[in-house]
Design an enzyme around this catalytic site. Structure first.
Site, PDB file in Angstrom:
ATOM      1  CB  CYS A   2      19.394  14.426   4.321  1.00  0.00           C
ATOM      2  SG  CYS A   2      19.007  14.926   2.632  1.00  0.00           S
ATOM      3  CD  GLU A 107      16.682  18.279   8.046  1.00  0.00           C
ATOM      4  OE1 GLU A 107      15.584  17.941   8.559  1.00  0.00           O
ATOM      5  OE2 GLU A 107      17.612  17.476   7.857  1.00  0.00           O
TER       6      GLU A 107
END
Length: 221
Positions: A2, A107
């Site tokens: 992340c 992402e």
């Protein structure tokens, strides 16, 4: 992994999500942030003296022994499988766990040789990532508080985008994650169910950490 996330939640939303855990928060709601990147300040919930409070910490954990802030660029994530033993994280794992307030995260996948960002977000509008925080007194004249986001193997449809994802926690374990023992925290992490999420393509401008605004999370074809 992340490496970017969003937080445009209000404190009322945080209170509703964390109840019955009581969290001390500022009077003013957080400023909406649509592209939080490592080294930037962000809101987390920490546990101290048996109480929970909101705090604005630097993203990228600076271990208590670190003397170079650049280490934070490699410690913005911590693998749940090794966080309790890695030198950078093990003290925080034992004594300083936190909850990272988020409304989603980004992402990237590769499409035709170009990196395409996706915004991944929960149905309920708010998620709390499991995190660790630390206080460093060597890097600056004043103590620097910083945090990392714990990650776990990706599950469900989101695994098509990336092999790992932030470890998100449900309301029934929040108090114990913050305030109970490290052993109990390990059990919580091992049993944590995957939080249902949705995702869609977003504009590539999100790749620039200076880009901001709600347009970053809008769906593109």
């Amino acid at each position: 992994m992340c490496g970017r996330y969003t937080n445009h939640a209000t404190w009322a939303q945080v209170h509703a999500f964390t109840a019955p855990l009581t969290v001390a928060v500022p009077d003013a709601d957080p400023e909406p942030a649509f592209n939080i990147a490592p080294s930037q300040p962000a809101w987390v919930i920490v546990g101290e003296d048996g109480q929970a409070r909101a705090a604005r910490l630097r993203w990228g954990l600076l271990p208590g022994w670190a003397k170079d802030p650049k280490i934070g660029y490699s410690t913005f994530n911590a693998r749940i499988e090794t966080a309790d033993t890695k030198p950078a994280f093990r003290a925080a794992w034992k004594h300083r766990r936190c909850l990272v307030v988020a409304t989603g995260y980004y992402e990237w996948t590769e499409e035709d040789g170009v990196k395409q960002p996706w915004w991944i977000h929960p149905d309920g509008g708010l998620m709390l990532f499991a995190g660790l925080w630390e206080r460093n007194t060597h890097i600056a004249a004043e103590p620097v508080d910083s945090f990392t986001v714990l990650t776990c193997p990706a599950e469900g449809p989101v695994a098509k985008l990336h092999a790992r994802m932030p470890l998100s926690l449900t309301r029934n374990v929040l108090r114990d994650w913050l305030l109970d023992s490290a052993a109990h925290a390990g059990a919580i992490a091992a049993a944590a169910p995957a939080v249902p999420v949705r995702f869609h393509r977003v504009r590539r401008e999100v790749g620039n950490p200076r880009s901001q605004g709600p347009g970053l999370v809008e769906r593109i074809d």
